[in-house]
Scaffold this active site. Structure first.
Site, PDB file in Angstrom:
ATOM      1  N   HIS A 159       0.816  -1.214   0.000  1.00 55.47           N
ATOM      2  CA  HIS A 159       0.000   0.000   0.000  1.00 55.47           C
ATOM      3  C   HIS A 159       0.851   1.266   0.000  1.00 55.47           C
ATOM      4  O   HIS A 159       0.477   2.269   0.613  1.00 55.47           O
ATOM      5  CB  HIS A 159      -0.930   0.010   1.214  1.00 55.47           C
ATOM      6  CG  HIS A 159      -2.046  -0.987   1.135  1.00 55.47           C
ATOM      7  ND1 HIS A 159      -2.976  -0.999   0.134  1.00 55.47           N
ATOM      8  CD2 HIS A 159      -2.362  -2.029   1.937  1.00 55.47           C
ATOM      9  CE1 HIS A 159      -3.835  -1.989   0.310  1.00 55.47           C
ATOM     10  NE2 HIS A 159      -3.471  -2.648   1.403  1.00 55.47           N
ATOM     11  N   ARG A 219       7.144  -5.947   3.202  1.00 55.71           N
ATOM     12  CA  ARG A 219       5.839  -6.497   2.829  1.00 55.71           C
ATOM     13  C   ARG A 219       5.736  -6.431   1.314  1.00 55.71           C
ATOM     14  O   ARG A 219       5.691  -5.333   0.738  1.00 55.71           O
ATOM     15  CB  ARG A 219       4.691  -5.728   3.475  1.00 55.71           C
ATOM     16  CG  ARG A 219       3.350  -6.307   2.989  1.00 55.71           C
ATOM     17  CD  ARG A 219       2.182  -5.971   3.874  1.00 55.71           C
ATOM     18  NE  ARG A 219       1.703  -4.611   3.731  1.00 55.71           N
ATOM     19  CZ  ARG A 219       0.574  -4.171   4.288  1.00 55.71           C
ATOM     20  NH1 ARG A 219      -0.170  -4.985   5.049  1.00 55.71           N
ATOM     21  NH2 ARG A 219       0.194  -2.915   4.131  1.00 55.71           N
ATOM     22  N   ASP A 258      17.003 -11.494  -2.837  1.00 53.80           N
ATOM     23  CA  ASP A 258      18.326 -11.260  -3.411  1.00 53.80           C
ATOM     24  C   ASP A 258      18.864  -9.864  -3.092  1.00 53.80           C
ATOM     25  O   ASP A 258      20.079  -9.676  -3.017  1.00 53.80           O
ATOM     26  CB  ASP A 258      18.329 -11.514  -4.926  1.00 53.80           C
ATOM     27  CG  ASP A 258      18.453 -12.998  -5.249  1.00 53.80           C
ATOM     28  OD1 ASP A 258      18.713 -13.801  -4.317  1.00 53.80           O
ATOM     29  OD2 ASP A 258      18.298 -13.372  -6.424  1.00 53.80           O
ATOM     30  N   GLU A 274      -6.193 -11.877   7.302  1.00 50.18           N
ATOM     31  CA  GLU A 274      -6.986 -10.643   7.258  1.00 50.18           C
ATOM     32  C   GLU A 274      -8.268 -10.832   6.456  1.00 50.18           C
ATOM     33  O   GLU A 274      -8.716  -9.927   5.755  1.00 50.18           O
ATOM     34  CB  GLU A 274      -6.139  -9.473   6.734  1.00 50.18           C
ATOM     35  CG  GLU A 274      -5.297  -9.778   5.508  1.00 50.18           C
ATOM     36  CD  GLU A 274      -4.365  -8.635   5.118  1.00 50.18           C
ATOM     37  OE1 GLU A 274      -4.461  -7.536   5.672  1.00 50.18           O
ATOM     38  OE2 GLU A 274      -3.541  -8.848   4.220  1.00 50.18           O
ATOM     39  N   ASP A 314      -8.266  -4.874   6.527  1.00 48.59           N
ATOM     40  CA  ASP A 314      -8.849  -5.827   5.578  1.00 48.59           C
ATOM     41  C   ASP A 314      -9.795  -6.793   6.278  1.00 48.59           C
ATOM     42  O   ASP A 314     -10.834  -7.168   5.720  1.00 48.59           O
ATOM     43  CB  ASP A 314      -7.742  -6.591   4.836  1.00 48.59           C
ATOM     44  CG  ASP A 314      -7.160  -5.737   3.718  1.00 48.59           C
ATOM     45  OD1 ASP A 314      -7.933  -5.295   2.846  1.00 48.59           O
ATOM     46  OD2 ASP A 314      -5.947  -5.490   3.723  1.00 48.59           O
TER      47      ASP A 314
HETATM   48  C1  3PY Z   1      -4.587  -4.274   7.451  1.00 46.11           C
HETATM   49  O1  3PY Z   1      -4.953  -3.680   8.475  1.00 46.11           O
HETATM   50  O2  3PY Z   1      -5.361  -4.772   6.630  1.00 46.11           O
HETATM   51  C2  3PY Z   1      -3.176  -4.398   7.181  1.00 46.11           C
HETATM   52  O3  3PY Z   1      -2.802  -5.082   6.264  1.00 46.11           O
HETATM   53  C3  3PY Z   1      -2.223  -3.650   8.043  1.00 46.11           C
HETATM   54  O4  3PY Z   1      -1.177  -3.148   7.340  1.00 46.11           O
HETATM   55 MG    MG Z   2      -4.265  -5.582   4.917  1.00 48.98          MG
END
Ligand code: 3PY
Ligand code: MG
Length: 267
Positions: free
Chosen positions: A48, A85, A99, A164, A190
């Site tokens: 994000h 991430r 890498d 999530e 999410d």
């Molecule tokens: C969420 O809250 O969905 C996340 O992925 C946190 O970064």
């Molecule tokens: Mg998320």
């Protein structure tokens, strides 16, 4: 010389609680500031945030060279731990981050044990995994200065998978049983959306689901993690024993501070 010891993996295996900062500005200057602020780790967010392989590399370089130093304290010469991430848990994407020297990952949207097992394989060399072998020309092995890198790299990977969604919650017991998964990270935003409470991670049903997931993770003996840049949430999760808590983000800190200052002097 072996692969660098992964301090974060070690701390989590020792049962330590850690705090970190989410890097979403996509900027190595900002990463350098966060690196010296006193956090245990920083996550370079490619899901994000406007990041790519090169901006991630620049932030990894900044994090690895900045001693952790809170104001008025003796510098802790050990740099902050870097975590990436990826935008999604794909083997070829993880290969590139590996890498360029990333050893720790938080992978979004994991919904089954099979998916978690695939991520373990993506981050490990054969015979246990499928990571492509090209580190001799890469930053990961310090350009082949770590002569034993290939045979020691697997042991230094730290892998969090993100749960999530409802599917992820349902698969949580199976995901926790996957060897090579160090921890499960809850994404409240999410998760709340998938539970029917878009934009409201504090809805009682969401909080209950999160607490249940954190209990299951704790019972498994694996590390638990959560995104909690609201200090009240962060304190609650730290008091609950969560081991990897994102207590800040660079953008959040910047917007809060700038808006407060502007509003104070505008009055
Ligand atoms: C969420 O809250 O969905 C996340 O992925 C946190 O970064
Ligand atoms: Mg998320």
């Amino acid at each position: 010389m072996p692969a660098p010891v992964n301090k974060l993996k070690q701390a989590l295996a020792d049962g330590k609680q850690t705090i970190g900062c989410w890097l979403v500005l996509g900027d190595s200057y900002a990463a350098e500031i966060a690196a010296s602020a006193g956090f245990d780790w920083c996550v370079i967010d490619n899901e994000h945030a406007p990041n790519d392989l090169r901006s991630t590399l620049a932030q990894l370089q900044a994090l690895s060279q900045t001693p952790n130093q809170t104001p008025n304290q003796t510098p802790n010469q050990t740099p902050v731990s870097a975590v990436v991430r990826p935008p999604i848990g794909e083997t070829h994407i993880l290969k590139q981050f590996l890498d360029i020297g990333c050893q720790s990952f938080v992978v979004p949207m994991v919904e089954s044990a099979a998916q978690a097992a695939e991520l373990v394989r993506a981050t490990r060399y054969p015979p246990g995994g499928v990571r492509g072998v090209g580190a001799s020309t890469a930053r990961a092995s310090n350009f082949n200065a770590h002569a034993d890198y290939l045979h020691t790299a697997n042991d230094q990977i730290c892998l969090f998978v993100q749960v999530e969604s409802r599917a992820g919650l349902a698969a949580l017991p199976d995901i926790l049983a996957v060897d090579g998964v160090d921890g499960v990270f809850i994404g409240p935003s999410d998760l709340s959306a998938d539970l029917g409470h878009l934009g409201n991670p504090h809805a009682p049903a969401v909080v209950t689901a999160i607490d249940g997931a954190l209990d299951a993770i704790a019972a498994s003996g694996k590390a638990s993690g959560i995104f909690a840049v609201d200090p009240v949430d962060a304190e609650r999760y730290l008091a609950r024993g969560v081991s990897f808590v994102a207590v800040a983000s660079d953008i959040n800190s910047m917007t809060t501070a700038l808006r407060q200052t502007a509003s104070r002097f505008r009055q």
